[in-house]
Design an enzyme around this catalytic site. Structure first.
Site, mmCIF file in Angstrom:
data_model
loop_
_atom_site.group_PDB
_atom_site.id
_atom_site.type_symbol
_atom_site.label_atom_id
_atom_site.label_comp_id
_atom_site.label_asym_id
_atom_site.label_seq_id
_atom_site.Cartn_x
_atom_site.Cartn_y
_atom_site.Cartn_z
ATOM 1 C CG ASP A 58 -1.688 1.218 1.432
ATOM 2 O OD1 ASP A 58 -2.429 1.592 0.501
ATOM 3 O OD2 ASP A 58 -1.557 1.857 2.497
ATOM 4 C CG ASP B 167 -1.125 7.645 0.373
ATOM 5 O OD1 ASP B 167 -0.041 8.189 0.121
ATOM 6 O OD2 ASP B 167 -2.082 7.612 -0.428
ATOM 7 C CG ASP C 259 -2.345 8.897 5.249
ATOM 8 O OD1 ASP C 259 -2.364 9.318 4.069
ATOM 9 O OD2 ASP C 259 -3.378 8.633 5.883
ATOM 10 C CG ASN D 212 -8.300 1.954 -2.327
ATOM 11 O OD1 ASN D 212 -8.231 1.288 -3.352
ATOM 12 N ND2 ASN D 212 -8.890 1.512 -1.230
ATOM 13 C CB CYS E 186 -8.623 2.271 -7.351
ATOM 14 S SG CYS E 186 -10.390 2.382 -7.725
ATOM 15 C CB CYS F 294 -14.390 0.657 -8.307
ATOM 16 S SG CYS F 294 -12.950 0.264 -9.306
ATOM 17 C CE LYS G 114 -5.274 -0.642 -1.474
ATOM 18 N NZ LYS G 114 -4.010 -0.330 -0.837
ATOM 19 C CG ASP H 253 -2.109 1.873 6.384
ATOM 20 O OD1 ASP H 253 -2.533 1.488 5.281
ATOM 21 O OD2 ASP H 253 -2.258 3.043 6.791
#
Length: 177
Positions: free
Chosen positions: A11, A13, A19, A54, A88, A96, A100, A125
């Site tokens: 992943d 962020d 993040d 995402n 995404c 969608c 995720k 995370d």
């Protein structure tokens, strides 16, 4: 866990980088403390690494695709190279199959790498990262942050897929010290 995976997807962020909500500014990219060492360890084993992320800020009108690509390019410059990038732009309510915790992004990244989903691990995370791995038939490791909900941490601990940091995550996956 069993033998190390043949590909590891991270992943973005909160996992690879600190993040910054809806970050569209490459200057604000800051790798997490153990990101470089963890990625080096996986790459040293000859295993490709990729990113699945995402980016609902696009659906919310807070970012555009160019900003996401600019941030991704900065991450690639700091921590790369990454064999595959998948992200995404949709929001949670858009239905969608790529976003995720749906499996689409993981399946697409695995296909691009020529690796069966069962031979892939996803490190993230939050529960959506674990859910995407599960839905794709991949392995998962949760590396919690202050944003991770306590029940997500407890569920990962019960499954034996919890790590304190990214270095611990790749060790759990079989990329030893």
């Amino acid at each position: 866990m069993s033998a190390p995976p043949r590909a590891v997807l991270f992943d973005r962020d909160g996992t690879l980088v600190v993040d910054v909500p809806y970050n569209g500014d490459p200057a604000r990219v800051e790798p997490v403390a153990t990101a470089a060492a963890a990625l080096d360890r996986v790459r040293a084993a000859g295993v490709p690494v990729g990113v699945v992320s995402n980016q609902s800020g696009i659906a919310r009108g807070l970012l555009d695709a160019g900003q996401v690509e600019a941030v991704n390019a900065r991450i690639d410059a700091l921590l790369g190279p990454f064999a595959v990038w998948r992200w995404c732009p949709h929001g949670a309510g858009d239905g969608c199959a790529y976003r995720k915790p749906a499996p689409g992004m993981v399946l697409d990244a695995a296909a691009a790498l020529g690796v069966a989903p069962a031979d892939v691990a996803v490190v993230g995370d939050i529960a959506a990262d674990v859910g995407a791995a599960d839905a794709a038939g991949a392995r998962a490791v949760l590396v919690p942050t202050p944003a991770t909900r306590p029940e997500e941490v407890a569920a990962a601990a019960e499954r034996g897929i919890l790590a304190d940091d990214l270095l611990g995550a790749v060790e759990l996956l079989g990329f030893g010290a």
